[in-house]
Design a protein around this motif. Structure first.
Motif, PDB file in Angstrom:
ATOM      1  N   SER A   1       4.929  -2.455  -8.205  1.00  0.00           N
ATOM      2  CA  SER A   1       6.262  -2.876  -7.762  1.00  0.00           C
ATOM      3  C   SER A   1       7.332  -1.798  -7.919  1.00  0.00           C
ATOM      4  O   SER A   1       8.286  -1.748  -7.143  1.00  0.00           O
ATOM      5  N   ASP A   2       7.176  -0.915  -8.899  1.00  0.00           N
ATOM      6  CA  ASP A   2       8.246   0.057  -9.150  1.00  0.00           C
ATOM      7  C   ASP A   2       8.308   1.168  -8.109  1.00  0.00           C
ATOM      8  O   ASP A   2       9.320   1.872  -8.009  1.00  0.00           O
TER       9      ASP A   2
ATOM     10  N   THR B   1       7.197   0.506  -4.758  1.00  0.00           N
ATOM     11  CA  THR B   1       6.895  -0.128  -3.471  1.00  0.00           C
ATOM     12  C   THR B   1       8.064  -0.967  -2.990  1.00  0.00           C
ATOM     13  O   THR B   1       8.619  -1.767  -3.744  1.00  0.00           O
ATOM     14  N   ILE B   2       8.426  -0.775  -1.743  1.00  0.00           N
ATOM     15  CA  ILE B   2       9.411  -1.643  -1.102  1.00  0.00           C
ATOM     16  C   ILE B   2       8.883  -2.033   0.275  1.00  0.00           C
ATOM     17  O   ILE B   2       8.082  -1.314   0.872  1.00  0.00           O
ATOM     18  N   SER B   3       9.320  -3.184   0.754  1.00  0.00           N
ATOM     19  CA  SER B   3       8.903  -3.619   2.087  1.00  0.00           C
ATOM     20  C   SER B   3      10.117  -4.024   2.899  1.00  0.00           C
ATOM     21  O   SER B   3      11.070  -4.605   2.376  1.00  0.00           O
TER      22      SER B   3
ATOM     23  N   VAL C   1       6.762  -7.550  -3.076  1.00  0.00           N
ATOM     24  CA  VAL C   1       7.570  -6.350  -3.307  1.00  0.00           C
ATOM     25  C   VAL C   1       8.938  -6.485  -2.657  1.00  0.00           C
ATOM     26  O   VAL C   1       9.912  -5.909  -3.123  1.00  0.00           O
ATOM     27  N   LYS C   2       9.016  -7.271  -1.595  1.00  0.00           N
ATOM     28  CA  LYS C   2      10.315  -7.509  -0.968  1.00  0.00           C
ATOM     29  C   LYS C   2      11.215  -8.308  -1.909  1.00  0.00           C
ATOM     30  O   LYS C   2      12.399  -8.020  -2.054  1.00  0.00           O
TER      31      LYS C   2
ATOM     32  N   ARG D   1      11.245  -8.298  -5.094  1.00  0.00           N
ATOM     33  CA  ARG D   1      11.724  -7.448  -6.182  1.00  0.00           C
ATOM     34  C   ARG D   1      12.869  -6.559  -5.711  1.00  0.00           C
ATOM     35  O   ARG D   1      13.810  -6.320  -6.440  1.00  0.00           O
ATOM     36  N   VAL D   2      12.773  -6.083  -4.475  1.00  0.00           N
ATOM     37  CA  VAL D   2      13.863  -5.275  -3.937  1.00  0.00           C
ATOM     38  C   VAL D   2      15.122  -6.120  -3.811  1.00  0.00           C
ATOM     39  O   VAL D   2      16.224  -5.717  -4.153  1.00  0.00           O
ATOM     40  N   THR D   3      14.942  -7.359  -3.335  1.00  0.00           N
ATOM     41  CA  THR D   3      16.074  -8.261  -3.152  1.00  0.00           C
ATOM     42  C   THR D   3      16.800  -8.521  -4.464  1.00  0.00           C
ATOM     43  O   THR D   3      18.019  -8.651  -4.512  1.00  0.00           O
TER      44      THR D   3
END
Length: 333
Positions: free
Chosen positions: A99-100, A102-104, A325-326, A328-330
């Motif tokens: 996760s650290d 990776t972004i989608s 992963v999205k 987590r970005v959010t």
């Protein structure tokens, strides 16, 4: 810095491409990977992809280590393992590990995309045709006047059944044996229903292509294979009523959205990556039509249904990864 466009092309840890890149990887300070299909065959794909990015820091340096940590054997024959399945809770653990870095971002969230309509057109074999298919499925062998059809194992049987569902099959001598014309009849109806609008047809086997070409020639329907720059230009100018394309040639970055908005799958593929990449030739930014229609010709009572189900299940796994992963970005991670 190195940018690996289409990182999924490095997913095979035994491939020459992966091994060649890993030789120079220690000399590269930063690697960025881009892909729309990170796990088209499941989360096993992630091992090699992320090793390209972090040299094994997150998922391990060796595939054997990755398997032991996150998977257990699924289909086996004695000591031989044919497939693996995730351990309980392993999916979330993998997402946490990557996760650290990776972004989608999904196209639908950021781009103005046309509506995607997917449907199935079911055809039916007659009793004699269905019996041939059932005999092959049960016995892995069918004797015919034009030659014998034999499958040595389950993998070979899958290929033979896919061929028979499409309407023809290669004999043990490599001869094309026609089983039925149900899909050809359906394709003809669908092209006629398009009423002159350009249609792209995806095929899988060589005999699919040969039979489609014979039928279109017989019906005096203009067509071309999309296998050259000139044929692609004709398609994008709207000059081809029917374009024939093989999923392996509908590769990354090929722009075909200007020529039409209808894709017909005559023969299916088990590969989610090839499937999605083919659909993405039309369903992409720059498509001027309000909708893109993807139609699948499915032969009832055959492996076609299993392939469709398999593609949907693989897509669900991939979407869970992207969503994880999205999310987590959010939330600022």
């Amino acid at each position: 810095m190195v940018v690996l466009d289409e990182l999924s092309s490095f997913k095979n840890w035994n491939s020459k491409r992966f091994k060649a890149f890993m030789k120079i990887r220690p000399k590269v300070k930063r690697v960025i990977g881009l892909t729309g299909t990170p796990s088209s065959n499941g989360l096993m794909d992630l091992f090699a992809e992320f090793k390209c990015l972090d040299m094994g820091e997150r998922l391990g340096r060796f595939i054997s280590q990755y398997r032991v940590n996150y998977f257990v054997p699924d289909r086996m024959n004695g000591p031989i393992v044919y497939s693996y399945k995730l351990r309980s809770g392993a999916e979330e653990q993998i997402y946490e590990k990557i996760s650290d870095i990776t972004i989608s971002m999904k196209a639908l969230d950021h781009l103005q995309m046309p509506e995607l309509i997917s449907n199935e057109y079911t055809v039916y074999m007659n009793d004699e045709e269905a019996k041939l298919y059932a005999d092959m499925e049960k016995n892995l062998f069918v004797p015919l006047k034009k030659g014998e059809i034999t499958a040595a194992n389950a993998a070979a049987l899958s290929g033979k059944l896919l061929q028979m569902a499409n309407g023809a099959v290669y004999s043990d001598d490599g001869e094309e044996i026609v089983i039925h014309d149900q899909k050809l009849d359906a394709l003809e109806d669908m092209i006629e229903a398009a009423n002159g609008r350009p249609v792209m047809v995806a095929y899988w086997f060589k005999h699919d292509l040969a039979r489609i070409m014979r039928r279109l020639t017989e019906k005096k329907i203009p067509f071309e294979k999309l296998d050259s720059e000139e044929s692609i230009r004709k398609w994008n100018r709207g000059e081809l009523p029917v374009a024939l394309i093989h999923p392996t040639s509908a590769g990354h970055g090929l722009n075909l959205q200007s020529g039409g908005n209808t894709l017909i799958w005559f023969g299916l593929t088990w590969s989610l990556e090839l499937y999605q990449q083919t659909v993405a030739r039309l369903w992409r930014q720059g498509q001027t039509a309000g909708t893109v229609v993807v139609q699948h010709i499915i032969t009832a009572g055959t492996i076609d249904k299993d392939v469709m189900k398999g593609l949907k299940n693989k897509d669900m796994t991939q979407n869970r990864l992207i969503a994880a992963v999205k999310a987590r970005v959010t939330h600022g991670r």
